[in-house]
Write a protein that holds these residues in place. Structure first.
Motif, PDB file in Angstrom:
ATOM      1  N   PRO A   1       0.797  -1.234   0.000  1.00  0.00           N
ATOM      2  CA  PRO A   1       0.000   0.000   0.000  1.00  0.00           C
ATOM      3  C   PRO A   1       0.825   1.277   0.000  1.00  0.00           C
ATOM      4  N   ALA A   2       1.961   1.284   0.674  1.00  0.00           N
ATOM      5  CA  ALA A   2       2.774   2.501   0.684  1.00  0.00           C
ATOM      6  C   ALA A   2       3.381   2.758  -0.690  1.00  0.00           C
ATOM      7  N   VAL A   3       3.767   1.692  -1.401  1.00  0.00           N
ATOM      8  CA  VAL A   3       4.282   1.845  -2.763  1.00  0.00           C
ATOM      9  C   VAL A   3       3.176   2.355  -3.683  1.00  0.00           C
ATOM     10  N   ALA A   4       1.963   1.827  -3.518  1.00  0.00           N
ATOM     11  CA  ALA A   4       0.841   2.271  -4.357  1.00  0.00           C
ATOM     12  C   ALA A   4       0.543   3.753  -4.144  1.00  0.00           C
ATOM     13  N   ALA A   5       0.557   4.198  -2.883  1.00  0.00           N
ATOM     14  CA  ALA A   5       0.312   5.615  -2.598  1.00  0.00           C
ATOM     15  C   ALA A   5       1.440   6.488  -3.136  1.00  0.00           C
ATOM     16  N   TYR A   6       2.642   5.985  -3.034  1.00  0.00           N
ATOM     17  CA  TYR A   6       3.819   6.690  -3.551  1.00  0.00           C
ATOM     18  C   TYR A   6       3.705   6.877  -5.060  1.00  0.00           C
ATOM     19  N   TYR A   7       3.276   5.839  -5.745  1.00  0.00           N
ATOM     20  CA  TYR A   7       3.149   5.938  -7.197  1.00  0.00           C
ATOM     21  C   TYR A   7       2.147   7.018  -7.584  1.00  0.00           C
ATOM     22  N   GLN A   8       1.081   7.136  -6.824  1.00  0.00           N
ATOM     23  CA  GLN A   8       0.101   8.186  -7.106  1.00  0.00           C
ATOM     24  C   GLN A   8       0.697   9.572  -6.881  1.00  0.00           C
ATOM     25  N   ARG A   9       1.571   9.709  -5.893  1.00  0.00           N
ATOM     26  CA  ARG A   9       2.249  10.994  -5.695  1.00  0.00           C
ATOM     27  C   ARG A   9       3.156  11.319  -6.877  1.00  0.00           C
ATOM     28  N   LEU A  10       3.858  10.309  -7.377  1.00  0.00           N
ATOM     29  CA  LEU A  10       4.737  10.544  -8.527  1.00  0.00           C
ATOM     30  C   LEU A  10       3.947  10.992  -9.747  1.00  0.00           C
ATOM     31  N   LEU A  11       2.743  10.492  -9.890  1.00  0.00           N
ATOM     32  CA  LEU A  11       1.924  10.845 -11.050  1.00  0.00           C
ATOM     33  C   LEU A  11       1.470  12.297 -11.038  1.00  0.00           C
ATOM     34  N   GLN A  12       1.720  13.004  -9.954  1.00  0.00           N
ATOM     35  CA  GLN A  12       1.420  14.434  -9.906  1.00  0.00           C
ATOM     36  C   GLN A  12       2.553  15.268 -10.507  1.00  0.00           C
ATOM     37  N   ARG A  13       3.645  14.622 -10.869  1.00  0.00           N
ATOM     38  CA  ARG A  13       4.814  15.335 -11.382  1.00  0.00           C
ATOM     39  C   ARG A  13       4.868  15.217 -12.904  1.00  0.00           C
ATOM     40  N   PRO A  14       4.841  16.332 -13.620  1.00  0.00           N
ATOM     41  CA  PRO A  14       4.857  16.277 -15.087  1.00  0.00           C
ATOM     42  C   PRO A  14       6.056  15.518 -15.645  1.00  0.00           C
ATOM     43  N   GLY A  15       7.207  15.655 -15.015  1.00  0.00           N
ATOM     44  CA  GLY A  15       8.386  14.953 -15.514  1.00  0.00           C
ATOM     45  C   GLY A  15       8.244  13.452 -15.449  1.00  0.00           C
TER      46      GLY A  15
END
Length: 207
Positions: free
Chosen positions: A183-197
């Motif tokens: 679950p922490a990796v899944a939440a982390y991935y969603q945070r990364l998806l907020q970054r245009p790069g």
């Protein structure tokens, strides 16, 4: 103007391209490797005798090894962004970068080459399954770290550790393997998806 030699399919080239995006650095990408020019060409070997991408050319400076290139760009142009100047927080970022380059990469290499690349030198199904198990075990270590920080790999701030590990997380999610729920990796991935790069150079079409 920076020149990057490589191709945008390469996970290691994408580390550098994402770093440039985070730092808003202009660059020219020359197509080498993959469908581009051969890295066995004398002109390329003169820059990197290992015949691997990426290679960075910044004026008279020539660098290879993707994590080293990312460190250089952050140190030279980042003004403290992505790579802290203070010794202790910088070491924490670099610790996880080195973990990605050694422990995590070593874990997934056989499974990826067997299941995705279908490379004839990686044809042992039992070895591939052992690689998957090791890969998942390393990802569980990452999950524990992310649960601890509640944000990014090395702490509360986005850093180079997230550039190199974020791409590895993307590879784990895209590969045809059985994965545990992290679950922490899944939440982390969603945070990364907020970054245009990351969307441009890391997400590979994942929602």
């Amino acid at each position: 103007m920076l020149t990057i030699l490589g191709h945008a399919v390469s996970i290691n080239v994408r580390k550098v391209l994402w770093t440039c995006a985070e730092l808003d650095l202009p660059y020219t990408l020359e197509a080498w490797g993959g469908a581009g020019q051969s890295t066995a060409a004398p002109a390329f070997l003169a820059l990197n005798p290992n015949a691997t991408v990426p290679v960075l050319v910044d004026g008279d400076l020539v660098l290879w090894e993707s994590n080293t290139i990312c460190r250089y760009l952050a140190a030279r142009y980042g003004d403290g962004a992505l790579l802290p100047a203070a010794a202790a927080p910088r070491a924490q970022v670099e610790q996880w970068m080195d973990w990605q380059a050694t422990d995590l990469n070593s874990a997934w290499r056989y499974a990826f080459m067997h299941l995705v690349r279908r490379h004839p030198g990686f044809g042992d199904a039992a070895a591939a399954e052992a690689s998957v198990q090791d890969w998942n075990r390393r990802m569980a270590i990452l999950d524990t770290q992310l649960a601890h920080t509640g944000a990014y790999v090395a702490g509360s701030d986005f850093s180079l550790a997230d550039v190199v590990i974020g791409l590895s997380v993307n590879r784990w999610l895209l590969s045809p393997i059985v994965r545990p729920e992290l679950p922490a990796v899944a939440a982390y991935y969603q945070r990364l998806l907020q970054r245009p790069g990351f969307i441009t150079h890391g997400a590979n079409g994942l929602p």
